[in-house]
Write a protein that holds these residues in place. Structure first.
Motif, mmCIF file in Angstrom:
data_model
loop_
_atom_site.group_PDB
_atom_site.id
_atom_site.type_symbol
_atom_site.label_atom_id
_atom_site.label_comp_id
_atom_site.label_asym_id
_atom_site.label_seq_id
_atom_site.Cartn_x
_atom_site.Cartn_y
_atom_site.Cartn_z
ATOM 1 N N PRO A 161 24.458 -16.141 -9.347
ATOM 2 C CA PRO A 161 25.004 -17.266 -8.178
ATOM 3 C C PRO A 161 24.175 -18.590 -7.862
ATOM 4 O O PRO A 161 24.858 -19.389 -7.729
ATOM 5 N N VAL A 162 23.016 -18.317 -7.976
ATOM 6 C CA VAL A 162 22.203 -19.125 -7.540
ATOM 7 C C VAL A 162 22.217 -20.211 -8.651
ATOM 8 O O VAL A 162 22.247 -21.491 -8.230
ATOM 9 N N ILE A 163 22.006 -19.922 -9.939
ATOM 10 C CA ILE A 163 22.357 -21.023 -10.961
ATOM 11 C C ILE A 163 23.520 -21.660 -11.098
ATOM 12 O O ILE A 163 23.918 -22.806 -11.127
ATOM 13 N N ALA A 164 24.657 -20.946 -10.779
ATOM 14 C CA ALA A 164 25.914 -21.483 -10.616
ATOM 15 C C ALA A 164 26.012 -22.496 -9.487
ATOM 16 O O ALA A 164 26.706 -23.747 -9.782
ATOM 17 N N ASN A 170 22.873 -29.410 -8.087
ATOM 18 C CA ASN A 170 21.496 -29.851 -8.395
ATOM 19 C C ASN A 170 21.028 -29.524 -9.576
ATOM 20 O O ASN A 170 20.175 -28.589 -9.714
ATOM 21 N N PRO A 171 21.742 -29.902 -10.795
ATOM 22 C CA PRO A 171 21.365 -29.355 -12.050
ATOM 23 C C PRO A 171 19.954 -29.451 -12.439
ATOM 24 O O PRO A 171 19.537 -28.879 -13.346
ATOM 25 N N SER A 172 19.268 -30.841 -12.064
ATOM 26 C CA SER A 172 17.811 -30.980 -12.520
ATOM 27 C C SER A 172 16.860 -29.808 -12.082
ATOM 28 O O SER A 172 15.738 -29.809 -12.623
ATOM 29 N N LYS A 173 17.166 -29.260 -11.131
ATOM 30 C CA LYS A 173 16.331 -27.980 -10.270
ATOM 31 C C LYS A 173 16.374 -26.876 -11.150
ATOM 32 O O LYS A 173 15.529 -25.952 -11.021
ATOM 33 N N ILE A 174 17.556 -26.698 -12.168
ATOM 34 C CA ILE A 174 17.679 -25.485 -12.677
ATOM 35 C C ILE A 174 16.341 -25.041 -13.716
ATOM 36 O O ILE A 174 15.998 -23.882 -13.794
ATOM 37 N N ILE A 175 15.749 -26.051 -14.298
ATOM 38 C CA ILE A 175 14.703 -25.835 -15.396
ATOM 39 C C ILE A 175 13.456 -25.231 -14.469
ATOM 40 O O ILE A 175 12.855 -24.537 -14.918
ATOM 41 N N ASN A 176 13.115 -26.054 -13.246
ATOM 42 C CA ASN A 176 12.057 -25.459 -12.564
ATOM 43 C C ASN A 176 12.304 -23.878 -12.034
ATOM 44 O O ASN A 176 11.409 -23.187 -12.100
ATOM 45 N N ILE A 177 13.298 -23.692 -11.592
ATOM 46 C CA ILE A 177 13.713 -22.233 -11.187
ATOM 47 C C ILE A 177 13.564 -21.225 -12.429
ATOM 48 O O ILE A 177 12.723 -20.107 -12.369
ATOM 49 N N TYR A 178 14.124 -21.911 -13.802
ATOM 50 C CA TYR A 178 13.809 -21.088 -14.931
ATOM 51 C C TYR A 178 12.174 -20.874 -15.220
ATOM 52 O O TYR A 178 11.706 -19.680 -15.316
ATOM 53 N N PHE A 179 11.464 -21.718 -15.097
ATOM 54 C CA PHE A 179 10.139 -21.657 -15.492
ATOM 55 C C PHE A 179 9.632 -20.579 -14.366
ATOM 56 O O PHE A 179 8.559 -19.974 -14.610
ATOM 57 N N ASN A 229 13.253 -7.876 -24.975
ATOM 58 C CA ASN A 229 14.669 -7.774 -24.399
ATOM 59 C C ASN A 229 14.368 -8.214 -22.834
ATOM 60 O O ASN A 229 15.123 -9.283 -22.285
ATOM 61 N N ILE A 230 13.350 -7.864 -22.065
ATOM 62 C CA ILE A 230 13.314 -8.256 -20.677
ATOM 63 C C ILE A 230 12.728 -9.875 -20.694
ATOM 64 O O ILE A 230 13.283 -10.443 -19.811
ATOM 65 N N SER A 231 12.049 -10.134 -21.701
ATOM 66 C CA SER A 231 11.579 -11.543 -21.961
ATOM 67 C C SER A 231 12.833 -12.571 -21.710
ATOM 68 O O SER A 231 12.802 -13.575 -21.462
ATOM 69 N N SER A 232 13.897 -12.065 -22.493
ATOM 70 C CA SER A 232 15.002 -13.026 -22.696
ATOM 71 C C SER A 232 15.973 -12.617 -21.595
ATOM 72 O O SER A 232 16.988 -13.387 -21.330
ATOM 73 N N SER A 233 15.679 -11.915 -20.543
ATOM 74 C CA SER A 233 16.972 -11.724 -19.476
ATOM 75 C C SER A 233 17.133 -13.006 -18.683
ATOM 76 O O SER A 233 17.972 -13.219 -18.077
ATOM 77 N N PRO A 234 15.830 -13.880 -18.350
ATOM 78 C CA PRO A 234 16.248 -14.988 -17.494
ATOM 79 C C PRO A 234 17.014 -15.867 -18.379
ATOM 80 O O PRO A 234 17.966 -16.577 -17.664
ATOM 81 N N ALA A 235 16.863 -16.132 -19.804
ATOM 82 C CA ALA A 235 17.901 -16.797 -20.340
ATOM 83 C C ALA A 235 19.218 -16.351 -20.487
ATOM 84 O O ALA A 235 20.292 -17.135 -20.279
ATOM 85 N N TYR A 236 19.338 -15.120 -20.499
ATOM 86 C CA TYR A 236 20.769 -14.180 -20.515
ATOM 87 C C TYR A 236 21.325 -14.662 -19.057
ATOM 88 O O TYR A 236 22.715 -15.186 -19.271
ATOM 89 N N PHE A 237 20.721 -14.404 -18.093
ATOM 90 C CA PHE A 237 21.559 -14.556 -16.803
ATOM 91 C C PHE A 237 21.519 -16.126 -16.615
ATOM 92 O O PHE A 237 22.494 -16.696 -15.718
ATOM 93 N N GLU A 299 15.590 -27.651 -24.368
ATOM 94 C CA GLU A 299 14.522 -28.514 -24.739
ATOM 95 C C GLU A 299 13.205 -28.142 -24.022
ATOM 96 O O GLU A 299 12.497 -28.944 -23.440
ATOM 97 N N ILE A 300 12.982 -26.632 -24.092
ATOM 98 C CA ILE A 300 11.917 -25.978 -23.618
ATOM 99 C C ILE A 300 10.783 -25.866 -24.727
ATOM 100 O O ILE A 300 11.445 -24.794 -25.523
ATOM 101 N N ASN A 301 9.647 -25.857 -24.503
ATOM 102 C CA ASN A 301 8.709 -25.458 -25.496
ATOM 103 C C ASN A 301 7.898 -24.108 -24.866
ATOM 104 O O ASN A 301 7.657 -24.176 -23.747
ATOM 105 N N ILE A 302 7.774 -23.126 -25.678
ATOM 106 C CA ILE A 302 7.469 -21.776 -25.271
ATOM 107 C C ILE A 302 6.044 -21.871 -24.682
ATOM 108 O O ILE A 302 5.617 -21.007 -24.196
#
Length: 380
Positions: A161-164, A170-179, A229-237, A299-302
């Motif tokens: 719900p936070v991402i939604a 504030n779409p620009s904030k999403i990447i910072n939250i993901y990091f 699997n756990i490492s990919s969970s942030p991208a999944y959510f 456009e995220i570099n691992i």
């Protein structure tokens, strides 16, 4: 047949309460739902004890209905209180919202159905190529891994719900939250997987009564794939929160087909352990595809996600696992030496040092300290 009607009543009550729960989740008050579920579980326990003694197995059914009624009325109460509106049972159809829900829901259900088939297919192939004993050991090992995995995954799924909300405001904030979220998940992931692999022989002794190599190997393999699997969970959510589910469905479909094909081929050539390896390769494939697609889309570099401290913790974890396994085998065979003990303690010390001095560890400790001191408000 006697129980079925009562089960359907419980299903209807739970489905209705889930609507109000979803609304509460949507305004990021997840802790309310958690408190209701905890309290309802306690109520279920006591009702089960009281009613089973009087009605037998039907008592359990009555207890579940009682729990469902409590959850429904509790969530309605908090819904009215939080939204400060009166609940009116009237026809309020909206075709646009319905289409949006159906479009989203169908993709979620498609992914869920595909995921549900993984276990039955794997167990069928295991029974065919490895025998029922291996199926039992696989069930024990995979269940342990899944339950421990949920400690991290269930905690971070509240980000949906936070991402939604941020997508709309504030779409620009999403990447910072993901990091930030990825750093936390990676840190906890390394600690959890290290703990499972290191403790695998001990778990075998406690659960089975002896060191069962099949069980230990399956648990280690499952834990290794679980790391991806756990490492990919942030991208999944994040995909879930943004409503973009195409890659979730695609990655699960590809891994589903890979599980069947590799499971049969590896099972045919290597027996039951080949089936286990194939299943976990499919899980890793799903995680890699999901991560790759998400990082390409954003456009995220691992390399930007993983710090030097994370790498130090990761490699110290591998060294600790190697020496821990070496040490445990020596103890079992009564051949441990002082040098082995020193190497084990040294590797443990290095791992603990990097775990405590990791930037994410420091941030988490600071956050927990502030929470206990009451610095953050209820919405903080």
């Amino acid at each position: 047949m006697t129980i079925m009607p009562f089960s359907l009543i419980s299903l209807i009550l739970n489905a209705t309460s889930s609507v109000f729960n979803s609304a509460i989740d949507g305004i990021q008050k997840n802790y309310i739902k958690s408190n209701v579920i905890i309290l309802s579980s306690i109520i279920l326990l006591f009702l089960s004890i009281l009613l089973t003694a009087k009605f037998g197995i039907l008592g359990l059914v009555y207890a579940q209905i009682g729990q469902s009624i409590f959850v429904l009325f509790s969530t309605i109460f908090f819904y009215i209180k939080l939204f400060q509106i009166s609940l009116k049972f009237r026809w309020n159809w909206d075709s646009a919202i319905f289409k949006e829900i159906i479009n989203y829901g169908l993709k979620v259900q498609a992914a869920s159905i595909l995921e549900m088939t993984f276990e039955p297919i794997t167990k069928f192939l295991l029974a065919k190529f490895g025998g029922l004993t291996m199926v039992g050991y696989y069930e024990m090992a995979s269940r342990l891994a899944v339950q421990l995995r949920s400690l991290i995954v269930s905690g971070i799924q509240v980000i949906i719900p936070v991402i939604a909300e941020e997508k709309e405001n504030n779409p620009s904030k999403i990447i910072n939250i993901y990091f930030n979220l990825f750093s936390i998940v990676l840190y906890l992931n390394i600690l959890l997987v290290t703990f499972i692999i290191v403790s695998a022989p001990v778990v075998s002794l406690v659960w089975i009564g002896h060191l069962e190599s099949i069980f230990v190997n399956i648990l280690i393999i499952s834990s290794t794939s679980m790391f991806f699997n756990i490492s990919s969970s942030p991208a999944y959510f994040y995909y879930m929160g943004e409503g973009k589910l195409n890659w979730i469905v695609k990655s699960i479909l590809i891994s589903f087909l890979a599980n069947i094909l590799l499971g049969y081929l590896l099972g045919l050539n290597f027996g039951g352990i080949g089936v286990v390896i194939a299943f976990n390769i499919a899980l890793v494939l799903h995680a890699v595809l999901l991560l790759s697609a998400f990082h390409k889309f954003k456009e995220i570099n691992i390399r930007d996600l993983i710090s030097h401290n994370d790498l130090k913790l990761f490699f110290s974890s591998i060294i600790f696992i190697i020496f821990s396994n070496y040490m445990f085998n020596s103890i079992i065979n009564n051949s441990s030496t002082s040098m082995q003990i020193i190497l084990y303690l040294l590797s443990l010390s290095v791992f603990v040092f990097y775990a405590l001095n990791n930037n994410t560890s420091k941030a988490l400790r600071t956050l927990i300290l502030k929470l206990f001191m009451g610095v953050y408000s209820k919405n903080g």
